[in-house]
Design an enzyme around this catalytic site. Structure first.
Site, PDB file in Angstrom:
ATOM      1  N   PHE A  25       6.481   4.026  55.697  1.00 27.49           N
ATOM      2  CA  PHE A  25       7.636   3.842  56.678  1.00 27.49           C
ATOM      3  C   PHE A  25       7.479   4.298  58.399  1.00 27.49           C
ATOM      4  O   PHE A  25       8.152   3.902  59.371  1.00 27.49           O
ATOM      5  CB  PHE A  25       8.861   4.741  56.415  1.00 27.49           C
ATOM      6  N   LYS A  76      -5.038  15.101  54.622  1.00 28.46           N
ATOM      7  CA  LYS A  76      -4.295  15.994  55.541  1.00 28.46           C
ATOM      8  C   LYS A  76      -5.114  17.442  55.962  1.00 28.46           C
ATOM      9  O   LYS A  76      -5.079  17.944  56.723  1.00 28.46           O
ATOM     10  CB  LYS A  76      -3.033  16.364  55.222  1.00 28.46           C
ATOM     11  N   ASP A 112       5.286  18.666  59.793  1.00 32.20           N
ATOM     12  CA  ASP A 112       6.375  18.445  58.582  1.00 32.20           C
ATOM     13  C   ASP A 112       7.141  19.872  58.274  1.00 32.20           C
ATOM     14  O   ASP A 112       8.529  19.580  58.156  1.00 32.20           O
ATOM     15  CB  ASP A 112       5.371  18.642  57.554  1.00 32.20           C
TER      16      ASP A 112
END
Ligand code: ATR
Length: 286
Positions: A25, A76, A112
């Site tokens: 997204f 990551k 995050d």
């Protein structure tokens, strides 16, 4: 500024490295934000199919003038070896989701955890001094657990199917927060649920397409509990729907998605991101 989405010679490129990236997204969310603020930036997905080309991809994109990157699954952690410096929180978590060029150095950040804390704050929920129950002990749990530690939670229980993983994460947090790893079982959860005011699902249970899954026995919840889910598709997971029926305040994963994006946006552009716009465009896509 970009008029009618036209890209000019001055357009700055930011993007997302991961694999796969088609269903992310982030491009829609960030491009809507750039357009809203009339910033001449564009956000592009970059699929990196093989981990053997990760360094080339990161270095190559920055050599070609990229203004910043997001990093997602499965890179990551691996991406750290491609960078010159790490922000302290990203170092603690051992994972990076945002890269910024500072002078001539590539610096890794992780937005995050901050995104999660801000999504709670946007709903009027402060974590300082609270006892919190975290469901799951994977990468997402780690980012959230360190952020909760920094934000001054009192006690953190980490419940996981594989209890050793919960204990390992608890040990990594030792020193900053009182943290205890337990099993994700009805019996173990029953011994701690009354001590905790916030319950956070970081597992993938309940995520599309397996929307029937629920990571926590809903009948244990009372209206004193606040229940947050990191899953954002569906926006109201089965856990959140059951919690709402028990009278709990509920917080969906949409907020964390938008706020972690907003924090990356701010690192790249120096501007405050239009979080509500970002949340609205993602909600339309789900
Ligand atoms: P992420 O980076 O998204 O957190 P991850 O590191 O693979 O992904 O972690 C997934 C988390 O969801 C783990 O806590 C996992 O539990 P295990 O460590 O026991 O594997 C949890 N999880 C996923 N599916 C689950 C299921 N069906 N039942 C219980 N826990 C589950």
């Amino acid at each position: 500024m970009i008029k009618d989405c036209l890209i000019s010679g001055e357009t700055k490129v930011v993007g997302l490295i991961g694999y796969p990236v088609e269903h992310s997204f982030s491009p829609v969310m960030h491009n809507a934000a750039f357009q809203h603020l009339h910033l001449n930036y564009v956000y592009v997905p970059f699929p990196v199919a093989s981990n053997s080309t990760l360094t080339q991809a990161v270095r190559g994109l920055f050599s070609a003038g990229a203004a910043g990157l997001n990093v997602t699954v499965p890179y990551k952690e691996q991406v750290i070896s491609c960078l010159d410096n790490l922000d302290g929180y990203a170092r603690s978590v051992g994972a990076v989701n945002t890269i910024v060029r500072e002078q001539d150095k590539l610096v890794g950040y992780n937005t995050d955890g901050k995104g999660f804390i801000q999504s709670l704050r946007s709903e009027g929920v402060e974590v300082m001094g609270r006892n919190i129950l975290l469901l799951g002990a994977g990468g997402a749990a780690k980012a959230v657990a360190f952020a909760l530690g920094q934000a001054g939670v009192s006690k953190l229980y980490i419940a996981n199917r594989t209890v050793e993983r919960a204990e390992q994460l608890a040990a990594q947090l030792l020193g900053s927060t009182q943290t205890i790893g337990i099993e994700l079982s009805e019996k173990a959860l029953g011994t701690v649920v009354d001590q905790c005011s916030i319950i956070v699902n970081t597992t993938s249970i309940g995520m599309y397409p397996r929307v029937e899954g629920i990571p926590f026995p809903a009948l244990m919840l009372t209206s004193n509990h606040i229940v947050a889910d990191l899953v954002y598709n569906p926006v109201e997971t089965r856990l959140l729907s059951a919690a709402r029926k028990q009278g709990c305040k509920t917080i969906s994963g949409l907020g964390m998605l938008a706020y972690q994006g907003a924090a990356s946006f701010q690192l790249w552009t120096g501007q405050t991101a239009p979080v509500e716009i970002m949340q609205q465009v993602i909600a339309k896509m789900i």
